[in-house]
Design a protein around this motif. Sequence first.
Motif, mmCIF file in Angstrom:
data_model
loop_
_atom_site.group_PDB
_atom_site.id
_atom_site.type_symbol
_atom_site.label_atom_id
_atom_site.label_comp_id
_atom_site.label_asym_id
_atom_site.label_seq_id
_atom_site.Cartn_x
_atom_site.Cartn_y
_atom_site.Cartn_z
ATOM 1 N N TRP A 50 0.292 2.231 2.437
ATOM 2 C CA TRP A 50 1.076 1.458 1.014
ATOM 3 C C TRP A 50 0.777 0.132 1.409
ATOM 4 C CZ3 TRP A 50 5.010 -1.833 1.527
ATOM 5 C CH2 TRP A 50 5.801 -2.660 0.182
ATOM 6 N N ILE A 56 0.313 -2.374 -5.677
ATOM 7 C CA ILE A 56 2.086 -3.543 -6.136
ATOM 8 C C ILE A 56 2.562 -1.665 -6.717
ATOM 9 C CG2 ILE A 56 2.489 -4.525 -7.962
ATOM 10 C CD1 ILE A 56 0.758 -6.201 -7.759
ATOM 11 N N ASP A 57 4.085 -1.431 -6.275
ATOM 12 C CA ASP A 57 4.718 -0.025 -6.541
ATOM 13 C C ASP A 57 5.561 -0.362 -8.075
ATOM 14 O OD1 ASP A 57 5.966 2.100 -6.462
ATOM 15 O OD2 ASP A 57 6.849 2.182 -4.903
ATOM 16 N N PRO A 61 8.710 -3.595 -7.238
ATOM 17 C CA PRO A 61 7.293 -4.602 -7.824
ATOM 18 C C PRO A 61 7.425 -5.882 -6.794
ATOM 19 C CG PRO A 61 8.490 -4.689 -9.772
ATOM 20 C CD PRO A 61 9.103 -3.843 -8.634
ATOM 21 N N ASN A 62 8.499 -6.491 -6.704
ATOM 22 C CA ASN A 62 8.460 -7.642 -5.918
ATOM 23 C C ASN A 62 8.408 -7.490 -4.621
ATOM 24 O OD1 ASN A 62 8.792 -8.921 -8.503
ATOM 25 N ND2 ASN A 62 11.404 -8.219 -9.137
ATOM 26 N N GLU A 65 5.436 -10.961 0.841
ATOM 27 C CA GLU A 65 4.070 -10.349 1.737
ATOM 28 C C GLU A 65 4.622 -9.975 2.539
ATOM 29 O OE1 GLU A 65 0.690 -8.726 2.360
ATOM 30 O OE2 GLU A 65 1.067 -9.549 -0.076
ATOM 31 N N ARG A 68 5.336 -7.396 3.649
ATOM 32 C CA ARG A 68 5.049 -5.769 3.518
ATOM 33 C C ARG A 68 3.739 -5.770 4.905
ATOM 34 N NH1 ARG A 68 1.763 -3.176 -0.744
ATOM 35 N NH2 ARG A 68 3.244 -4.449 -2.674
#
Length: 111
Positions: A50, A56-57, A61-62, A65, A68
């Motif tokens: 992922w 984008i899940d 969605p927010n 980066e 992540r």
Amino acid sequence: MSMVKNHISKKERNELAKIIEKENELILRLGRMIRNSALIFLACVILCIWGWSGMIDPMLPNISEGVRTVVKWVALIGAIISGVFTILAFLSHRNGKKSLLAKIDRFQGKD
């Protein structure tokens, strides 16, 4: 020629039975550890995919980066550690079962 079996004394049989029982418990516990570490490995791999894929899940969605990036590196390190642990635990489990079977054969007098 007659076959003579090695007989062990009653005291040795009792000690061997205790050893077999303890090793059996440890092998069962090791099997559960393998299962749990394999699940952790799978979760880390999913998080790593992922993080590296950039998809984008819809539920989250927010996600920035930066978050992540942290997740993908932590998941990668977790996957490596849990994967190595899973492999080593599996090898230990397999060798323990072989050793236990040899002790059971000795207990039953099948040398």
